[in-house]
Design an enzyme around this catalytic site. Structure first.
Site, PDB file in Angstrom:
ATOM      1  N   HIS A  13       0.816  -1.212   0.000  1.00  0.00           N
ATOM      2  CA  HIS A  13       0.000   0.000   0.000  1.00  0.00           C
ATOM      3  C   HIS A  13       0.848   1.259   0.000  1.00  0.00           C
ATOM      4  O   HIS A  13       0.565   2.224  -0.700  1.00  0.00           O
ATOM      5  CB  HIS A  13      -0.913  -0.016   1.221  1.00  0.00           C
ATOM      6  CG  HIS A  13      -1.819  -1.200   1.225  1.00  0.00           C
ATOM      7  ND1 HIS A  13      -2.568  -1.566   2.294  1.00  0.00           N
ATOM      8  CD2 HIS A  13      -2.075  -2.088   0.252  1.00  0.00           C
ATOM      9  CE1 HIS A  13      -3.248  -2.649   1.983  1.00  0.00           C
ATOM     10  NE2 HIS A  13      -2.955  -2.982   0.755  1.00  0.00           N
ATOM     11  N   CYS A  42      -4.446   3.618 -23.560  1.00  0.00           N
ATOM     12  CA  CYS A  42      -3.794   3.743 -22.257  1.00  0.00           C
ATOM     13  C   CYS A  42      -2.812   2.591 -22.100  1.00  0.00           C
ATOM     14  O   CYS A  42      -2.638   1.812 -23.016  1.00  0.00           O
ATOM     15  CB  CYS A  42      -4.791   3.830 -21.111  1.00  0.00           C
ATOM     16  SG  CYS A  42      -6.154   2.729 -21.239  1.00  0.00           S
TER      17      CYS A  42
HETATM   18  C1  PEP Z   1      -3.646  -2.110 -19.919  1.00  0.00           C
HETATM   19  O1  PEP Z   1      -3.806  -3.322 -19.862  1.00  0.00           O
HETATM   20  O2  PEP Z   1      -3.015  -1.541 -20.833  1.00  0.00           O
HETATM   21  C2  PEP Z   1      -4.209  -1.215 -18.900  1.00  0.00           C
HETATM   22  C3  PEP Z   1      -4.172   0.077 -19.023  1.00  0.00           C
HETATM   23  O3  PEP Z   1      -4.720  -1.777 -17.798  1.00  0.00           O
HETATM   24  P1  PEP Z   1      -3.865  -2.363 -16.592  1.00  0.00           P
HETATM   25  O4  PEP Z   1      -2.441  -1.962 -16.824  1.00  0.00           O
HETATM   26  O5  PEP Z   1      -4.442  -1.771 -15.367  1.00  0.00           O
HETATM   27  O6  PEP Z   1      -4.110  -3.833 -16.729  1.00  0.00           O
END
Ligand code: PEP
Ligand code: MG
Length: 767
Positions: free
Chosen positions: A371, A684
């Site tokens: 955490h 992302c």
């Molecule tokens: C991804 O998989 O690119 C994503 C943004 O989600 P996480 O990294 O949280 O799995």
């Protein structure tokens, strides 16, 4: 004869402490002072012998002062590490007593000490900051058991002695030369990088240190009053933090604080503290004394829950010490560039430090998913974990360098090491100044294409980075982080409060909330954890969310409530077939309906999206795209499944490159499908935050990227130097050569011919 009649009257620690205080006020030399000390202890504890053994650099324990043994043995008798009863005390770092020492198997007879007539033996370790610096012993001619009170008294004296030993005059005197009480040589601790960044700073141990001069009370009434006042301040500060709204309901920080509040009113604890003051200690020394007792119990406790509570008590003692220090001496606050050295630290505590002074954290424990590490990353604080032995080997005020990139902690670094780091820090700072200058500017490429750069977040505290990074909203809010830093499942109200706070912090910037993506390596203390053969492909994210609809429904209800009158964007992770997204979307619609039926103000608008992160959807996205309002490309997962390379496994994680003909073909087809359906897509995942990859994504037609707040500056700078049209043309040609697996290298080499300015290339190299 009863054992009692054998035990001579031992006077309470009050008079002993008073005599030690007087002794410390005198200007004796170091040896004379230690000798006097043994005389006083022997008299006050009705012992025939009192001896002080101190640790030499070799680990041997040297008889350094004695009352009762032969004076010639002082600085002559040395016991090897672990030898004799003294060695036993040192090895265990715990008090030990025996009625008839010579009959004990570990007894080591040393004729030069004249020890033979003495039977009973009590030894207590002299510990300084958890490190053994010596052993204090008391012996009698009579065979007799030692009382608990006697052992406690000796422990109190040992606590004082540790400070006397470390004080200047003793360390510098010849007879004691070579004693390892204050460390001076450079040391390097290889730990684990938990949060990136570099700091050249000053060590501040988490456990405040009480100096010898501040241990024995002059006036009991004054000390009791100081203690009561500090407890009052402690209680008020905990109450204020709880009432301030800075620590949301249901978060671990809140639960820890609530436990603190309970302990701060605990009569047992307060009585122990007052007792210690009545025995002659100052308020600080009383806190330290009681904390030491708890620590001893902590070491022995097996029950995890009990250990947790004792940890809380220890942390509370530290807070109380800080309150006492504050009332005494303002300079005791954090120095500039403080690097906190601690065994472990709670997420709530991290929030408590003065952020303008706290520059980094080194923990003896800690893991990437701990955490505290999550909070440190969110705060942008460098953190290194598993620096074993650091607490023992580093003193308050030691110069240190914390390297959150390579997981290193340097204590008392040499000039050479310092120079290397000064240079690294300077070049980073120069780059940061450039990025800060770009903060308010839009992300526009050299050929005038405008992109939107958004930020990924997971904790409320990260929202402050929205303004300082120049992000245009939160493209991915990973809701599971709040769940991961909580000891219990956050309830509906707690979740609603948190999401409301996030909306408020975002102001008029958009936020995309992703529903829980738990499972895999993202575990919580309260959701079922099982050993899965292949967790990345296991029961995680929406799969868990659909199998446990109650969990998802609650979260959606909280999101809908928090979004009253606002634009709600909900993103579902790990969709592998259209029916999963359809089911999740239906749950969201039901919750909006539920809010309406129950008279809650509904959101102004509701949009649902899915994370495109499985090849199954990437190759047949139409059905999902038809149902979705927007899409988020989860490049981390998509690439791990595409290349069949576990993103958590360092042996394979960096083996394959998204800047390769096959991945570029995949990314292009996804963007084209979104365009056909007229659905916006946001990339992302780590890919979007790397400058070169961001330029390539731009060339492939992606216009929205979401990344860690710290990546926005570098990506913006790289885009500004990039001609997307030229890059697109170069890539089109290069990828026709399907056998090419050095595309990245060729691209960097091509530079301007591929539309990349020298500044862009410079940014790629800096990351
Ligand atoms: C991804 O998989 O690119 C994503 C943004 O989600 P996480 O990294 O949280 O799995
Ligand atoms: Mg993912």
């Amino acid at each position: 004869m009863t054992p009692d009649s054998l035990t001579p009257a031992v006077r309470g620690p009050r008079s002993l402490l008073a005599r030690i205080r007087d002794l410390m006020a005198q200007q004796d030399d170091a040896q004379a002072r230690l000798d006097r000390l043994t005389d006083i202890i022997a008299e006050e504890t009705a012992s025939d012998v009192c001896s002080i053994y101190l640790v030499r650099p070799s680990g041997a324990l040297e008889l350094s002062a004695t009352h009762g043994l032969k004076a010639e043995a002082v600085h002559t008798t040395r016991l090897r590490a672990g030898e004799g009863l003294v060695g036993l005390v040192a090895r265990r770092a715990r008090p030990f007593s025996v009625e008839d020492a010579p009959s004990h198997p570990d007894f080591a007879y040393r004729p030069e000490t004249g020890e033979e007539p003495f039977k009973s033996f009590v030894g207590v370790p002299i510990l300084r900051g958890g490190r053994l610096v010596g052993v204090l012993t008391a012996q009698t001619k009579a065979v007799r058991p030692s009382t608990e009170e006697e052992i406690e008294t000796l422990q109190t004296v040992a606590m004082l002695l540790a400070e006397i030993v470390a004080s200047g005059d003793l360390v510098s005197s010849e007879a004691f030369s070579g004693l390892e009480v204050r460390l001076s040589k450079p040391e390097r601790f290889q730990g684990k990088a938990l949060s990136g960044g570099l700091v050249v700073g000053v060590a501040v141990k988490h456990e405040p240190h009480v100096r010898a001069q501040r241990m024995v009370a002059d006036d009991e009434t004054v000390e009791l009053q100081r203690l009561d006042e500090a407890i009052g301040r402690l209680r008020r500060s905990v109450d204020q933090l709880l009432d301030s709204g800075r620590v949301p309901m249901g978060t671990p920080s809140r639960e820890v604080l609530e436990a603190y509040r309970m302990f701060a009113h605990d009569r047992g604890w307060l009585n122990q503290l007052r007792e210690a003051v009545r025995a002659g200690l100052t308020a600080e020394a009383a806190v330290e004394r009681v904390r030491n007792e708890h620590r001893a119990r902590l070491m022995k406790a097996r029950d995890v829950h009990f250990r947790e509570r004792l940890h809380d008590l220890e942390d509370l003692a530290n807070r109380l010490l800080r309150h006492l220090a504050r009332s005494e001496d303002v300079a005791d606050q954090l120095p500039e560039n403080a690097v906190l050295i601690a065994r472990s630290v709670g997420p709530a505590e991290l929030l408590d430090f003065d952020r303008s002074r706290l520059a980094g954290i080194a923990l003896e424990e800690g893991s990437v998913t701990s955490h505290a590490a999550i909070v440190a990353k969110a705060l942008g604080l460098p953190m290194v974990g598993r620096v074993e032995g650091a607490l023992d080997r580093i003193e308050d005020g030691d110069p240190v360098i914390l390297d959150g990139e390579f997981g290193l902690l340097h204590a008392r670094p040499s000039e050479e090491v310092r120079a290397v780091y000064d240079e690294r820090i300077e070049s980073q700072a120069a780059r940061r100044r450039v990025y800060a200058g770009l903060r308010g500017a839009p992300a526009t490429t050299r050929d005038g294409v405008r992109l939107s750069l958004q930020m990924n977040a997971g904790l409320l505290i990260e929202m402050s980075r929205l303004a300082d990074s120049g992000a245009e909203g939160v493209g991915l809010f990973r809701t599971e982080f709040q769940f991961m830093v909580s000891d219990t499942l956050p309830r509906l109200n707690a979740q609603t409060e948190l999401y409301t706070a996030i909306f408020e912090a975002a102001g008029d910037q958009p936020v995309v909330f992703r529903t829980l993506d738990l499972g895999g390596d993202k575990v919580t203390p309260y959701t079922p954890s099982m050993r899965e053969p292949n967790p990345a492909m296991g029961w995680r994210a929406l799969r868990m969310g659909l199998d446990r609809p109650g969990l998802t429904r609650y979260q959606l209800r909280a999101l809908v409530r928090a979004a009253a009158g606002r634009d709600l964007k909900v993103l579902f992770p790990m969709v592998a077939k259209p029916a999963e997204f359809a089911e999740a979307r239906a749950m969201l619609d039901q919750e909006v309906e539920h809010a309406r039926r129950h008279g809650h103000e509904p959101p102004k608008s509701v949009r649902a999206g899915f994370m495109l992160e499985t090849p199954a959807i990437a190759f047949q996205p139409d059905a999902c795209l038809a149902m979705a309002d927007f899409v988020s490309l989860g490049a981390n997962d998509l690439m791990q499944y595409f290349f069949a390379a576990d993103r958590e496994n360092p042996k394979v994680a960096d083996r394959y490159d998204a800047i390769s003909p096959s991945a570029i073909a995949l990314l292009t087809s996804i963007r084209e499908a979104c365009d056909r359906h007229g659905k916006p897509i946001n990339v992302c995942g780590e890919l979007a935050g790397r400058p070169l990859e961001a330029c390539v994504l731009g060339a492939l037609g992606y216009r929205t990227l979401s990344m860690a707040a710290g990546s926005i500056g570098p990506v913006k700078r790289a885009l500004a130097g990039c001609d997307l049209g030229k890059l697109k043309a170069w890539l089109d040609e290069a990828v026709t050569d399907s056998g090419c697996d050095d595309l990245r290298a060729r691209l960097m080499e091509a530079g301007d011919a591929a539309g990349l300015s020298p500044e862009s290339v410079d940014t790629f190299k800096s990351i």
